[in-house]
Design an enzyme around this catalytic site. Structure first.
Site, PDB file in Angstrom:
ATOM      1  N   LYS A  90       0.682  -1.202  -0.056  1.00  0.00           N
ATOM      2  CA  LYS A  90       0.074  -0.037  -0.061  1.00  0.00           C
ATOM      3  C   LYS A  90       0.989   1.348   0.033  1.00  0.00           C
ATOM      4  O   LYS A  90       2.069   1.213   0.316  1.00  0.00           O
ATOM      5  CB  LYS A  90      -0.891  -0.073   1.200  1.00  0.00           C
ATOM      6  CG  LYS A  90      -0.255   0.120   2.501  1.00  0.00           C
ATOM      7  CD  LYS A  90      -1.180  -0.341   3.625  1.00  0.00           C
ATOM      8  CE  LYS A  90      -0.361  -0.378   5.105  1.00  0.00           C
ATOM      9  NZ  LYS A  90      -1.200  -0.856   6.098  1.00  0.00           N
ATOM     10  N   TYR A 105      14.383  31.461   6.027  1.00  0.00           N
ATOM     11  CA  TYR A 105      13.434  32.171   6.317  1.00  0.00           C
ATOM     12  C   TYR A 105      13.274  32.439   7.926  1.00  0.00           C
ATOM     13  O   TYR A 105      13.588  31.496   8.712  1.00  0.00           O
ATOM     14  CB  TYR A 105      12.166  31.451   5.920  1.00  0.00           C
ATOM     15  CG  TYR A 105      11.952  31.501   4.398  1.00  0.00           C
ATOM     16  CD1 TYR A 105      11.855  32.548   3.679  1.00  0.00           C
ATOM     17  CD2 TYR A 105      11.499  30.179   3.865  1.00  0.00           C
ATOM     18  CE1 TYR A 105      11.581  32.528   2.195  1.00  0.00           C
ATOM     19  CE2 TYR A 105      11.401  30.259   2.356  1.00  0.00           C
ATOM     20  CZ  TYR A 105      11.680  31.237   1.495  1.00  0.00           C
ATOM     21  OH  TYR A 105      11.349  31.261   0.224  1.00  0.00           O
TER      22      TYR A 105
HETATM   23  C1  LIG Z   1      -0.359  -1.952   7.053  1.00  0.00           C
HETATM   24  C2  LIG Z   1      -0.931  -2.996   7.270  1.00  0.00           C
HETATM   25  C3  LIG Z   1      -0.237  -4.232   7.612  1.00  0.00           C
HETATM   26  C4  LIG Z   1       1.431  -4.298   7.653  1.00  0.00           C
HETATM   27  O1  LIG Z   1       1.859  -3.747   8.800  1.00  0.00           O
HETATM   28  P1  LIG Z   1       3.442  -3.677   9.026  1.00  0.00           P
HETATM   29  O2  LIG Z   1       3.700  -3.114  10.506  1.00  0.00           O
HETATM   30  O3  LIG Z   1       4.157  -2.731   7.898  1.00  0.00           O
HETATM   31  O4  LIG Z   1       4.084  -4.876   8.574  1.00  0.00           O
HETATM   32  C5  LIG Z   1      -0.721  -5.504   7.939  1.00  0.00           C
HETATM   33  N1  LIG Z   1      -2.017  -5.652   8.157  1.00  0.00           N
HETATM   34  C6  LIG Z   1      -2.784  -4.463   7.994  1.00  0.00           C
HETATM   35  C7  LIG Z   1      -4.307  -4.689   8.286  1.00  0.00           C
HETATM   36  C8  LIG Z   1      -2.355  -3.173   7.726  1.00  0.00           C
HETATM   37  O5  LIG Z   1      -3.117  -2.237   7.523  1.00  0.00           O
END
Ligand SMILES: *Cc1c(COP(=O)(O)O)cnc(C)c1O
Length: 372
Positions: free
Chosen positions: A38, A264
């Site tokens: 993602k 700035y």
């Molecule tokens: C993002 C996510 C993961 C991955 O988690 P990590 O800590 O990056 O390994 C797994 N399960 C769900 C439901 C998530 O939203």
């Protein structure tokens, strides 16, 4: 290593392979591995990451939203894709692109069921998400009866998986809480299987779950941050390698007289003769103002150089006094030599936020030009 002349996010697919193999070695060979890609592969390049993982034999991928999965399908990715947070407007696309939704409420289950019937689907694979304490998304234990009634109404859906998500798997002070989540998931799995029959994929663990609670791996694990090289605990730093490095170059050096100010709002005031370097990246690239005012340091020729004054939109300034460097030299913000965990901690945040915030205008390059 490619020579760089601008700000780049360098992606090391060899490190990805290393991390994947390490995480796999921590679970049983029969346990399936779902990699979470993602948010553009945690800010890198989801399609490049997905292609590499597919070549390594990944069992499945997960995205947060349907659009992310569609981009993977259009890029030629054929393996199962779980959509973690489907929205009502995406159901038809999820079906058209053969993705698997994580259904988390009565509203979403009913809506998806209706979309599947409309598309004349039979046995369409879906996952049921249960809340076990994170209190973010998910059905409750008491919803099992409703789910059975809804699913039994037609053969349009098939429950391929049940999942939940841990809320504090990286925090060993919260072991009791995590163990309660694991126990509750176990109970829900039993109830669902008693009511609906065997479910092929029960999955609970994220990266820190794999590392700290491998006994709760069930049939599949879901790892995100770990495949990118971070284990949320310095114990695992030697075992994991950063996949991305944010690198830039020195645009210009300035000699600053005592009492002069930099940037700035004149936020930095020199207390002596100083040499500063201006770098071609700023808050629009994902390095926010919270990293300025001396909080964070970057690496110049292996030396720590603090970010001084206010981070600008497209630039930031660092103090390189006493460091042997020149215009055009490489500067590393994080990745090789300084972990994203470390850099993020300067601003009181975590690797996840830092990595996913690197703007798309930062060019993605590959350490190995022929990775596959
Ligand atoms: C993002 C996510 C993961 C991955 O988690 P990590 O800590 O990056 O390994 C797994 N399960 C769900 C439901 C998530 O939203």
């Amino acid at each position: 290593m490619p020579d760089i002349h601008e700000t780049v996010l360098e992606i090391d697919l060899g490190a990805l392979e290393h991390n994947y193999r390490f995480l796999r070695s921590r679970i049983k060979p029969s346990t399936k591995f779902m990699a979470v890609v993602k948010a553009s592969g945690y800010g890198s390049d989801a399609l490049a990451i997905a292609n590499k993982l597919v070549s390594l034999g990944i069992d499945a991928l997960a995205v947060a939203y349907a659009s992310e999965g569609i981009a993977l399908r259009e890029g030629g990715i054929r393996c199962p894709i779980l959509v973690l947070h489907p929205q009502v407007g995406n159901f038809d696309e999820i079906i058209a692109y053969e993705m698997e939704p994580s259904l988390y409420s009565a509203r979403i289950l009913k809506g998806f069921h209706q979309a599947a019937r409309k598309a004349a689907q039979e046995g369409y694979p879906v996952h049921l998400k249960f809340n076990t304490g994170l209190n973010r998304l998910g059905f409750w234990e008491t919803d099992v009866r409703f789910i059975k009634e809804e699913i039994d109404a037609s053969g349009a859906l098939k429950i391929k998986g049940i999942l939940s998500h841990l809320g504090a798997s990286e925090d060993l002070d919260e072991k009791e809480f995590t163990q309660r989540q694991i126990a509750l998931f176990s109970k829900i799995v039993e109830e669902v299987e008693r009511s609906l029959g065997p479910i092929p994929l029960k999955h609970l663990l994220n990266t820190s779950g794999i590392l700290n609670y491998p006994e709760a791996q069930w049939d599949m694990v879901r790892s995100g941050i770990g495949v990118y090289g971070y284990g949320n605990d310095p114990r695992f730093d030697p075992e994991l390698r950063p996949v991305v490095s944010l690198k830039t170059v020195i645009s210009q050096l300035h000699r600053i007289e005592p009492g002069e100010t930099v940037g700035y709002n004149r936020a930095y005031r020199a207390d002596g003769h100083r040499t500063t370097a201006t770098l071609p990246l700023g808050h629009a690239d994902g390095i926010g103002r919270q990293y300025g005012q001396g909080k964070a340091s970057v690496l110049v020729q292996g030396n720590q150089a603090p970010i001084i004054g206010n981070v600008c939109m497209d630039m930031l300034m660092i103090d390189v006094t006493g460091i042997d460097c020149k215009e055009g030299d490489e500067v590393i913000l994080f990745g090789e030599g300084q972990s994203a965990d470390q850099f993020a901690s300067y601003a009181g945040t975590i690797s996840y936020e830092l990595l996913t915030g690197i703007a798309t205008r930062v060019k993605r390059i590959y350490k190995d030009p022929n990775p596959l």
